[in-house]
Design a protein around this motif. Structure first.
Motif, PDB file in Angstrom:
ATOM      1  N   LEU A  31      35.723  38.941  49.417  1.00 17.11           N
ATOM      2  CA  LEU A  31      35.955  37.537  49.684  1.00 17.11           C
ATOM      3  C   LEU A  31      35.042  36.714  48.792  1.00 17.11           C
ATOM      4  O   LEU A  31      33.827  36.906  48.800  1.00 17.11           O
ATOM      5  CB  LEU A  31      35.654  37.231  51.154  1.00 17.11           C
ATOM      6  N   ASN A  32      35.612  35.825  48.011  1.00 18.62           N
ATOM      7  CA  ASN A  32      34.826  34.944  47.163  1.00 18.62           C
ATOM      8  C   ASN A  32      34.395  33.754  48.007  1.00 18.62           C
ATOM      9  O   ASN A  32      35.215  32.921  48.381  1.00 18.62           O
ATOM     10  CB  ASN A  32      35.643  34.484  45.957  1.00 18.62           C
ATOM     11  N   LEU A  33      33.109  33.675  48.321  1.00 21.63           N
ATOM     12  CA  LEU A  33      32.589  32.588  49.138  1.00 21.63           C
ATOM     13  C   LEU A  33      32.100  31.411  48.310  1.00 21.63           C
ATOM     14  O   LEU A  33      31.522  30.472  48.835  1.00 21.63           O
ATOM     15  CB  LEU A  33      31.457  33.102  50.030  1.00 21.63           C
ATOM     16  N   GLY A  34      32.316  31.456  47.007  1.00 18.89           N
ATOM     17  CA  GLY A  34      31.949  30.341  46.145  1.00 18.89           C
ATOM     18  C   GLY A  34      30.453  30.113  46.044  1.00 18.89           C
ATOM     19  O   GLY A  34      30.017  28.970  45.954  1.00 18.89           O
ATOM     20  N   MET A  35      29.687  31.179  46.063  1.00 13.94           N
ATOM     21  CA  MET A  35      28.241  31.057  46.032  1.00 13.94           C
ATOM     22  C   MET A  35      27.741  30.754  44.622  1.00 13.94           C
ATOM     23  O   MET A  35      28.237  31.300  43.648  1.00 13.94           O
ATOM     24  CB  MET A  35      27.581  32.344  46.541  1.00 13.94           C
ATOM     25  N   THR A  36      26.754  29.874  44.533  1.00 11.21           N
ATOM     26  CA  THR A  36      26.057  29.582  43.286  1.00 11.21           C
ATOM     27  C   THR A  36      24.714  30.281  43.360  1.00 11.21           C
ATOM     28  O   THR A  36      24.032  30.234  44.389  1.00 11.21           O
ATOM     29  CB  THR A  36      25.858  28.063  43.113  1.00 11.21           C
ATOM     30  N   GLY A  84      13.426  32.825  36.484  1.00  8.50           N
ATOM     31  CA  GLY A  84      14.213  33.730  35.659  1.00  8.50           C
ATOM     32  C   GLY A  84      14.432  35.101  36.276  1.00  8.50           C
ATOM     33  O   GLY A  84      15.006  35.987  35.646  1.00  8.50           O
ATOM     34  N   ASN A  85      14.014  35.303  37.526  1.00 10.89           N
ATOM     35  CA  ASN A  85      14.172  36.595  38.196  1.00 10.89           C
ATOM     36  C   ASN A  85      15.603  36.731  38.712  1.00 10.89           C
ATOM     37  O   ASN A  85      15.931  36.277  39.806  1.00 10.89           O
ATOM     38  CB  ASN A  85      13.170  36.732  39.345  1.00 10.89           C
ATOM     39  N   GLU A  86      16.456  37.371  37.913  1.00 11.09           N
ATOM     40  CA  GLU A  86      17.864  37.532  38.290  1.00 11.09           C
ATOM     41  C   GLU A  86      18.082  38.679  39.267  1.00 11.09           C
ATOM     42  O   GLU A  86      19.185  38.852  39.782  1.00 11.09           O
ATOM     43  CB  GLU A  86      18.706  37.716  37.031  1.00 11.09           C
ATOM     44  N   GLU A  87      17.038  39.462  39.541  1.00 12.05           N
ATOM     45  CA  GLU A  87      17.148  40.575  40.487  1.00 12.05           C
ATOM     46  C   GLU A  87      17.172  40.090  41.934  1.00 12.05           C
ATOM     47  O   GLU A  87      17.661  40.782  42.807  1.00 12.05           O
ATOM     48  CB  GLU A  87      15.968  41.539  40.289  1.00 12.05           C
ATOM     49  N   ASN A  88      16.613  38.909  42.184  1.00 12.29           N
ATOM     50  CA  ASN A  88      16.490  38.404  43.549  1.00 12.29           C
ATOM     51  C   ASN A  88      16.863  36.917  43.587  1.00 12.29           C
ATOM     52  O   ASN A  88      16.010  36.072  43.824  1.00 12.29           O
ATOM     53  CB  ASN A  88      15.047  38.621  44.036  1.00 12.29           C
ATOM     54  N   PRO A  89      18.151  36.591  43.373  1.00 12.34           N
ATOM     55  CA  PRO A  89      18.531  35.170  43.297  1.00 12.34           C
ATOM     56  C   PRO A  89      18.678  34.527  44.673  1.00 12.34           C
ATOM     57  O   PRO A  89      18.860  35.193  45.682  1.00 12.34           O
ATOM     58  CB  PRO A  89      19.884  35.226  42.598  1.00 12.34           C
ATOM     59  N   ILE A  90      18.603  33.217  44.670  1.00 15.27           N
ATOM     60  CA  ILE A  90      18.935  32.423  45.846  1.00 15.27           C
ATOM     61  C   ILE A  90      20.425  32.132  45.731  1.00 15.27           C
ATOM     62  O   ILE A  90      20.890  31.666  44.697  1.00 15.27           O
ATOM     63  CB  ILE A  90      18.125  31.110  45.871  1.00 15.27           C
ATOM     64  N   ARG A  91      21.189  32.422  46.787  1.00 12.09           N
ATOM     65  CA  ARG A  91      22.637  32.206  46.777  1.00 12.09           C
ATOM     66  C   ARG A  91      22.989  31.102  47.768  1.00 12.09           C
ATOM     67  O   ARG A  91      22.645  31.201  48.952  1.00 12.09           O
ATOM     68  CB  ARG A  91      23.374  33.487  47.147  1.00 12.09           C
ATOM     69  N   ILE A  92      23.693  30.093  47.263  1.00 11.62           N
ATOM     70  CA  ILE A  92      24.035  28.943  48.102  1.00 11.62           C
ATOM     71  C   ILE A  92      25.477  28.534  47.836  1.00 11.62           C
ATOM     72  O   ILE A  92      25.905  28.483  46.686  1.00 11.62           O
ATOM     73  CB  ILE A  92      23.096  27.757  47.799  1.00 11.62           C
ATOM     74  N   ASN A  93      26.196  28.205  48.898  1.00 10.13           N
ATOM     75  CA  ASN A  93      27.543  27.662  48.751  1.00 10.13           C
ATOM     76  C   ASN A  93      27.423  26.146  48.715  1.00 10.13           C
ATOM     77  O   ASN A  93      27.167  25.499  49.733  1.00 10.13           O
ATOM     78  CB  ASN A  93      28.450  28.094  49.899  1.00 10.13           C
ATOM     79  N   LEU A  94      27.590  25.573  47.541  1.00  8.47           N
ATOM     80  CA  LEU A  94      27.426  24.142  47.345  1.00  8.47           C
ATOM     81  C   LEU A  94      28.515  23.322  48.031  1.00  8.47           C
ATOM     82  O   LEU A  94      28.359  22.116  48.224  1.00  8.47           O
ATOM     83  CB  LEU A  94      27.404  23.812  45.849  1.00  8.47           C
TER      84      LEU A  94
END
Length: 170
Positions: free
Chosen positions: A6-11, A17-27
């Protein structure tokens, strides 16, 4: 077991620059704005008790850190503090860029919130009203002519209208 994709549209935001542990937010989550306002009020209320104090005890710093992390996790649905500054206490001083120091939580919020706000506004343009829907949402302009079968009260005085209304409500 079957998987549901399911694509939840997360940004995703990579802090430092740490791409291993991103913050994911649905704008597009309109509840995000409500949660951000509530978080701001809670943090401001908590900050009032520490305002102007340079003598915070370790217990107070630990308590504020726990409270701040809980608010952020509730607001964003994930532990964004771990992504942003790991297990460092949120009151740990960091350079502010002008030769002074500010708590790491404040440095993070001052960096992250303007980017988040701009992205939310870019992702949520003003809605365009479908012409088929517009007829139901447009302002209603009433006509001066009475509806057939009902008396015309436009010529009544203010007192007569009040008396008529009282009679109708009785």
């Amino acid at each position: 077991m079957k998987a549901i994709n399911l694509n939840l549209g997360m940004t995703e935001y990579a802090v430092g620059g740490n791409e291993e542990n991103p913050i994911r937010i649905n704008l597009l989550d309109v509840n995000l704005l409500k949660r951000l306002r509530a978080a701001e009020q809670k943090i401001n209320a908590a900050m009032e008790q520490y305002q102007g104090r340079d003598d915070l005890t370790a217990e107070e710093m630990i308590g504020f850190d726990e409270m701040f992390r809980a608010i952020m996790t509730e607001t964003f649905g994930q532990d964004i503090c771990a992504c942003a500054f790991g297990d460092m206490n949120c009151m740990t001083p960091v350079p502010d860029g002008s030769g002074g120091e500010i708590p790491v939580f404040r440095a993070f919020l001052e960096s992250f919130l303007p980017v988040l706000e701009a992205d939310i506004h870019a992702a949520n343009p003003q809605p365009v009203v479908n012409p088929k829907v517009q007829q139901y949402t447009a302002p209603v302009i009433t006509k001066k002519t009475p509806v057939s079968g009902l008396p015309d009260v436009s010529s009544l005085s203010k007192e007569q209208k009040a008396a008529l209304l009282a009679e109708l409500m009785a």
